[in-house]
Structures are given as structure tokens and as C-alpha cells.
Write an enzyme that holds these catalytic residues in place. Structure first.
Site, PDB file in Angstrom:
ATOM      1  CD  GLU A 110       2.800  -3.526   9.729  1.00  0.00           C
ATOM      2  OE1 GLU A 110       2.317  -3.627   8.599  1.00  0.00           O
ATOM      3  OE2 GLU A 110       4.032  -3.626   9.960  1.00  0.00           O
ATOM      4  CE  LYS A 119       6.806  -1.675  11.463  1.00  0.00           C
ATOM      5  NZ  LYS A 119       6.343  -2.785  10.624  1.00  0.00           N
ATOM      6  CD  GLN A 120       3.723   2.253   9.499  1.00  0.00           C
ATOM      7  OE1 GLN A 120       4.525   1.331   9.424  1.00  0.00           O
ATOM      8  NE2 GLN A 120       3.073   2.720   8.461  1.00  0.00           N
ATOM      9  CD1 TRP A 172       0.440  -0.751   3.194  1.00  0.00           C
ATOM     10  CD2 TRP A 172      -0.427   1.282   3.422  1.00  0.00           C
ATOM     11  NE1 TRP A 172       0.841  -0.273   4.417  1.00  0.00           N
ATOM     12  CE2 TRP A 172       0.316   0.977   4.590  1.00  0.00           C
ATOM     13  CE3 TRP A 172      -1.082   2.512   3.348  1.00  0.00           C
ATOM     14  CZ2 TRP A 172       0.432   1.853   5.663  1.00  0.00           C
ATOM     15  CZ3 TRP A 172      -0.954   3.392   4.431  1.00  0.00           C
ATOM     16  CH2 TRP A 172      -0.215   3.062   5.565  1.00  0.00           C
ATOM     17  CG  ASP A 173       4.814   0.851   1.418  1.00  0.00           C
ATOM     18  OD1 ASP A 173       3.860   0.300   1.997  1.00  0.00           O
ATOM     19  OD2 ASP A 173       5.988   0.673   1.769  1.00  0.00           O
TER      20      ASP A 173
END
Length: 767
Positions: free
Chosen positions: A490, A602-603, A359-360
């Protein structure tokens, strides 16, 4: 402590001094490619030290059978992997019969490696000492042609520094290559033929299962003191390797050069029965053009790319080097010529992530390609997903969804899901929303609505069907819930009502309904075709709206923040700053159980939504959520710093914005995550570009106009960039004295500069 051996330079990546411990990292950082093929910066000559051999052909992959201890229904049967392709760079070098190997020679001095980003070539220079009486200097330059994208050129020059000597070259093509990351040690390639035809050598290979045919070819000539001496002719061959040989004597101070033309032709672009003649045609063109002209064509091709894509930064050399490295690698990976191709997270720099599409692309890469190239490039990326819609419907069907509902894969080569970690494969469904957001982002930026009736609406309908079926109605709460998911963070799996996922689902449904109505009104023939194909009814659309209008959105009134998911505040909230340094990174130091129970992110997750839908929320809302979530974020994803840099800039927190920018732009150059030897983080490099253009440049589309709210980091004197907005070029220059924007185009353009609407008149540009 981050690595700091890369020498700051505005246009080049440079390493000086021979350090074998850095070889694998440099093989990643100095990788080269041309969108159709690429390779790590492996040595041409034999090297018996630690190395990670890697050459790759875009679009050629192998379905490596999934290896899991406990099979779960719905698991993909294979993980699609980019293949380590036959090696064409090999040149064994002998000095008076003794083989050149930097791991075994007496001493290596004057070692220098340069990746010239301005002109698109890699050059390695060193002096190899065989004894007190014998030493050679090597200058090896190679590039992958942008003009002829099946061709690579190597110019390997040896000069006698001490002593007279006989130099013997053995250029070869090696088809006996394996991937390091095979699940079952299967043979990915079947070698069908090894050919030595005069001074041309070829290996014809076929991938098992997927039946891609690739012919790897070479032709070499020898030059002494710049004059042609001979072609390298047949020397030896076996079942996997074809090897040629050329040799001559040189006196001290004289030079001999092996010039090698090589590359790949594949059945992606040619009939597999004619690959040998296709390879010969490439070699004929290469030799007709000649080395000097090919070098100039390469420089000219890169000059055209830089004329549009370059970002200049005055006053901060490491920041300048960082952004150019990111832009360079993105263009080496994908140039938008072929809608069958996409952008792997490692590009052509390594095997990790299988070289597949994530999906990046939709979330991070499309803005870069929209703004720095023609809009057709971004359209090709959208077409890639449209052409895989049937596979997305299949993927959803395997998980029990019906009636044309689509779940796009987390990882794919051909549209089929090929990721086999359950918490990702089954749960990280927010990726579906990125597909729709990319369509929305493309249309608002380019003004090209035609994509929606032609292709995009079918994708939106299939995804809306999925969200409708995936939502669960809670009788207790009288709301629709999305249960058992993994958000962008995640480090939390199988949670209920991840706010980002729920918000995306609601938005996707509403956007689909809006466009169904618009296409019905303005594109009746397309509407009739799509409704017939999807069997969509007004009743089904009404059911979608029921879900969207009653979607549960976790929110804490006391804190004034959206909750990452139900129960997030039940965790022990301890900021990252209070974590002992020896516990970082937690993904390497903690058990997964401990990570899952922690509050650490994580992000960007909640903040990813604030990035996508910045016009849906106030600056005050952003500040509250940023202040709550960023201190809990460990940034152990390459995609994390860029989003936080953009949002910190919007909040006028320029120290933080700059710190995050530097981290994203030099993530690989300084090896923040201690993993660069596995390959570079290509897709996050688009996020680096966004950090400047959307963060410090403040680019948004407001009322159908480009809007810039500009911020200048105090470390910079100025910066500039260009964007292609609806086929006209905006040149944006931001300095301490203010912001200046000029227009290259044919018609006036309204822009908003720091809140003020200005009409730009086209400037005359010399052709």
C-alpha cells in the site's frame, strides 16, 4: 527498543509491578472474549488514570457517516464501526467510604496481571495502601463463558491486610458509552430503558440507524469468607446507569467477595421484545450452575480447543508463549458458530479498523480454522461472502461495472464497502482474488467440492465478470492491462499492472472457467440454475479467456524477477538496511509523497503471489524474487513477517525464517509497531500459525495428499502440531531426530514426509 514487560510463560501472559504507563497496552494484550462478545482488560473499579474503555458485541455495528474533504463518486457513504457497548464490568469499591482508585491511592504494591490461556480467565492481584494503617488486597478474576456465550463472570475478592474496615461495593451497568473514533461525534446508541428489578439490573439500548437491540444485564451477590451474605440490591439509577449496592464489615485478615454475573443479549439472537426475559434466563442458568461449575466448564471448553489447536515448542519459552497467545486470541475472536460473523483485524481488543472484515480472513485466517476445527467453520466463513454477493455486485455497480460483476469490499460489516481512502476503496482490487483463492484453498484442503456448485461458482463468475471489465486492451502492447491499482504494497498507489493483481485476475478467470465446465458435467441442475441466474453465455466466457490468455505480466529478464508493477525499476533501489534508523518507521517519519516515490514495500506483494501459488513457481524463481524484494521491505504491516517467514523456511534460510516468526508471534507482546494500546493484530495471528505449520512444518497439498517438508529452527529442540485433514487428525512431531506423524481416524491416509509417500494406519485413541 521493544517493550519487554511481559514475563515469559508457557501458558500465561503475565505482568508484574504497577506501572500506569503500561495500562493501555495491557488493556489490549489481556483482552478476553468468547466469539460472541469481548472486552479490553479494563479495571472493574474506578480508575482515573489513562485508560481506553472497550467492550464489544459481535455483529453489532453503526454506520458512521464518512468524513472527507472532497467527495468522490463511488465513495461509500459511511464507515461501519464496531460499537463500544455498554459497560457491565463496573464495580465501584469503597473502603470506609473512601473510593478505591489505583491512580489516587497512597501506594500500589504486589501488582500482578495474568491472562491464563489454558483455562481462559483474567486475574488481577494487587495491594492498595490507603494509609499506613489501612490496606486491602484485591484478587479480581473474570472470564467470558464459552459454554454460555452471553455470560461473563467476575469474582472480586477484597481482603483486609491492615486494619478492620467496612467494604462497600457498587456494581453497575453503564449505557452512556461512546466510541473514541467517531467521525461526527454522533450518538451511536439510544438508551430505551434502565431497569432495576430486585437484585437484577438491566440497560436496554438500540443502535441508531442499524436498529440492533442489546440488553446489558447484571446480578451480584456478596460472600464473606466464602459464605453467601446477601445479594446486591437497588441503590441508584439514572437515564444511563443502573447501580446496585452491597456492603459488610470485615476484620483484618478477613475477606469479602462480590460475585457478579453479567453480559449481553441482542436482537441478533432473540426477538427484541423479549430481551429482558432472555437476560433473566441467562442469569437463572448462571446461578443454577454456580461459580465453581462455571469455572470448570470454562476450563473444560478451553481444554477441548487446545486439544486440537495447540502447538508445542520445546526449548524456546518466548516462542512458545507467542504462538499460544496468537492461537488463544484467534479463538477468543471467532469460533465459527455463526456464519453471520467474521474476524475483525482487532477482534474484541480495540476500535481501530472499525471491527470490520478485510481480505485478511480469506488470505490468512481460513487455513487456521480449516485445520484446527471442523471444516464447517471454514465453510461458514465462505458462506459469509456468498451471502453478501448481492452487495458486492452493488459495490461494483457504484463504480460503473455491470452485468453482475462483483467487487467485494475492502472493509465491510454487511457486504457494503465502508472504506473511504480512495487508493484503497477504488484501487486495492486484488481483494477480489482472495475471495476466489479461499474457495480453491478450501476445496483442495477439505476435499469438499459441494461448496462450489452450491455457492462458490456464483462468486467466481461474478468476480470473473469484474476482471474482464476491469482489464484494458493495449493496442501498442497487444496485451490486457489492469491500470490504476494499489497492490498489497500500500506504499504505492495508482500504479499500472501490479503483477500480483494481474496474475490473480488471470488465475481467477481460468479457475472460474475450469469449474463452470466441471459443474456442467457433474452437477447439471446446479449448472442450469447458475447460468440462468447469471445470464452467462459461451461468448462471454470466450471474452474472459481472451483477457486471461493475453494478460500483461511485468517481468525483468536481466534480473529474472517479476516486477511489482510497470516502472518499478525506474525507482532508486536502496535496501532498507541502508536507511538511517531515525527514518524508521517510514510511515511515521516520511511524507506520503516521499513514500510513494520510494522503492520501499509495506508487506509482501510479489511475494504474496509466491505464497498463494507456491506450486506455480520453482524454488529458484522464489529465491530470485525473495532476494530482490525482501531487502526492500520495511514490514510495516502486521501481515508481512508471516509470509516472509514461510518463504525463508522454504529456501532453507532458517535464521531469517526464525527471526520473522518471532516477530509475527510476538508482534503485540513486544509491541514492535508501538501501537498495541490500540488493540491486538488478530488476523495476522493466523499468519503466525501458518509460519509454523506451513513454514517450519512445510504443509502443502500435493496430488490430493498432505505433504510436509519439515524444518527445525536451531533454537528449538522440537515442535508439534495437529491438523484436521478431511475429518481425520494428523499429529505432527518434528525433532532433531526426525519427523513423526501419527493418524487419529478410521481409514488409512497417504502423506508425503520430506518427499517420501507414507501410508499412515489409524491409531487407536482412548475415548
Amino acid at each position: 527498543m521493544n517493550q519487554e514487560y511481559i514475563i515469559p510463560n508457557a501458558w500465561s501472559i503475565i505482568e508484574e509491578g504497577w506501572k500506569p504507563s503500561q495500562v493501555k497496552s495491557s488493556e489490549s494484550l489481556f483482552s478476553i472474549g468468547n466469539g460472541a462478545m469481548g472486552q479490553r482488560a479494563n479495571f472493574e473499579e474506578k480508575y482515573t488514570g489513562e485508560t481506553f474503555q472497550g467492550s464489544y458485541v459481535a455483529g453489532v455495528y453503526y454506520p458512521d457517516k464518512t468524513r472527507v474533504g472532497w467527495w468522490k463518486n463511488g465513495y461509500p457513504e459511511y464507515f461501519a464501526k464496531v460499537l463500544n457497548a455498554p459497560n457491565f464490568i463496573g464495580i465501584d469499591v469503597f473502603v470506609d467510604g473512601e473510593e478505591l482508585d489505583l491512580a489516587t491511592v497512597q501506594e500500589v504494591t504486589d501488582y500482578r496481571l495474568e491472562l491464563n490461556m489454558k483455562e481462559g480467565w483474567l486475574e488481577r492481584t494487587f495491594i492498595a495502601h490507603f494509609s499506613e494503617e489501612k490496606a486491602i488486597k484485591v484478587i479480581a478474576r473474570r472470564f467470558m463463558s464459552l459454554e454460555i456465550d452471553e455470560l461473563a463472570v467476575i469474582n472480586y475478592k477484597v481482603t483486609a491486610v491492615k486494619g478492620d474496615m467496612r467494604i462497600s461495593f457498587q456494581p453497575y451497568v453503564d449505557g452512556g458509552i461512546t466510541n473514541e473514533d467517531t467521525n461526527w461525534d454522533d450518538a451511536f446508541w439510544e438508551i430505551e430503558d434502565v431497569v432495576s428489578d430486585g437484585h437484577q439490573g438491566m440497560v436496554r439500548s438500540r443502535t441508531n440507524k442499524t436498529n440492533f437491540y442489546v440488553t446489558t444485564f447484571m446480578q451480584s451477590e456478596l460472600l464473606k469468607n466464602g459464605e453467601h451474605v446477601q445479594y446486591a440490591d437497588h441503590f441508584d439509577q439514572n437515564n444511563t446507569v443502573v447501580r446496585h449496592k452491597a456492603a459488610c464489615d470485615i476484620a483484618q485478615g478477613e475477606s469479602v467477595t462480590l460475585r457478579k454475573y453479567a453480559g449481553y443479549v441482542s436482537s441478533l439472537n432473540h426477538n427484541h421484545l423479549t430481551l429482558q426475559s432472555a437476560a433473566k434466563a441467562v442469569l437463572q442458568r448462571a446461578t443454577e450452575e454456580g461459580y465453581e461449575k462455571l469455572v470448570k466448564l470454562q476450563a473444560d471448553s478451553w481444554a477441548q480447543i487446545w486439544a486440537m489447536a495447540d502447538i508445542t515448542i520445546d526449548g524456546d519459552l518466548k516462542a512458545q508463549q507467542g504462538i499460544r497467545f496468537n492461537i488463544f486470541q484467534l479463538n477468543q475472536t471467532y469460533l465459527g458458530k455463526d456464519s453471520r460473523l467474521n474476524i475483525g483485524p482487532k477482534g474484541f481488543t480495540g476500535e481501530k479498523y472499525g471491527g470490520s472484515t478485510y481480505w485478511d480472513t480469506e488470505a490468512y485466517c481460513i487455513p487456521f480454522y480449516m485445520a484446527t476445527k471442523d471444516q464447517q467453520v471454514a465453510r461458514n466463513l465462505l458462506r459469509y461472502r456468498y451471502e453478501q454477493l448481492d452487495k458486492a455486485v452493488e459495490n461494483a455497480g457504484k463504480l460503473g461495472f455491470s452485468s453482475g460483476a462483483a467487487l467485494y469490499p475492502m472493509v465491510t460489516m454487511n457486504g457494503e464497502e465502508s472504506h473511504n481512502e480512495w487508493e484503497i476503496t477504488f484501487e486495492e482490487i486484488h481483494r477480489n482474488g482472495a475471495m476466489v483463492f479461499a474457495i480453491y484453498n478450501y476445496v483442495r484442503y477439505t476435499g469438499d467440492y459441494s461448496y462450489i456448485p452450491e455457492m462458490g461458482l456464483e462468486v467466481m463468475i461474478a468476480i470473473a465478470k469484474f476482471w474482464h471489465q476491469r482489464a484494458t486492451y493495449s493496442q501498442r502492447a497487444k496485451k490486457y492491462m489492469i491500470l490504476g491499482v494499489t497492490g498489497p504494497n500500500e506504499y504505492e498507489n495508482n500504479v499500472n499492472n501490479n503483477w500480483y493483481t494481474n496474475y490473480l485476475a488471470k488465475w481467477c478467470i481460468n479457475y472460474a472457467v475450469e469449474n463452470i465446465n466441471k459443474v456442467k458435467a457433474d452437477h447439471k441442475a446446479d449448472y442450469d440454475r447458475i447460468i440462468a441466474k447469471t445470464e452467462l453465455t459461451d461468448q462471454e466466457i470466450g471474452a474472459w479467456k481472451e483477457v486471461a490468455d493475453n494478460m500483461h505480466e511485468p517481468f525483468d529478464k536481466e534480473l529474472g524477477v517479476y516486477l511489482q508493477q510497470d516502472g518499478f525499476l525506474d525507482k532508486e533501489i536502496i535496501p532498507v538496511s541502508d536507511l538511517p534508523k531515525e527514518h524508521r518507521p517510514i510511515n511515521q517519519k516520511w511524507s506520503w509523497d516521499r513514500i510513494l516515490r520510494s522503492c520501499y514495500i509495506k508487506q509482501a506483494d510479489v511475494l504474496q503471489c509466491f505464497y498463494f501459488f507456491e506450486d506455480h513457481f520453482s524454488k529458484e524463481e522464489l529465491a530470485k524474487n525473495f532476494d530482490f524484494y525482501e531487502p526492500l521491505t520495511v514490514h510495516e504491516s502486521s501481515l508481512s513477517p508471516c509470509v516472509h517467514s514461510i518463504q525463508a523456511a522454504k529456501l532453507d534460510r532458517m535464521d531469517q525464517a526464525y527471526e520473522f516468526y518471532l516477530r509475527t508471534s510476538r508482534l503485540d507482546l513486544d509491541d514492535y509497531n508501538k501501537e498495541v494500546e490500540e488493540g491486538c493484530h488478530i488476523t495476522s495471528m493466523a499468519g503466525t500459525w501458518m509460519s509454523i505449520v506451513e513454514g517450519f512444518g512445510g504443509l502443502q497439498i500435493v496430488d490430493d495428499k498432505p505433504s510436509f517438508t519439515t524444518k527445525l529452527p536451531e533454537q528449538w529442540n522440537s515442535f508439534s502440531f495437529k491438523i484436521n485433514f478431511r475429518n481425520q487428525i494428523l499429529n505432527v512431531q518434528i525433532a532433531k531426530t526426525g519427523t513423526t506423524i501419527t493418524l487419529e481416524g478410521k481409514t488409512p491416509q497417504d502423506v508425503i514426509i520430506n518427499g517420501e509417500t507414507v501410508t499412515l494406519e489409524p491409531q487407536l485413541v482412548n475415548a
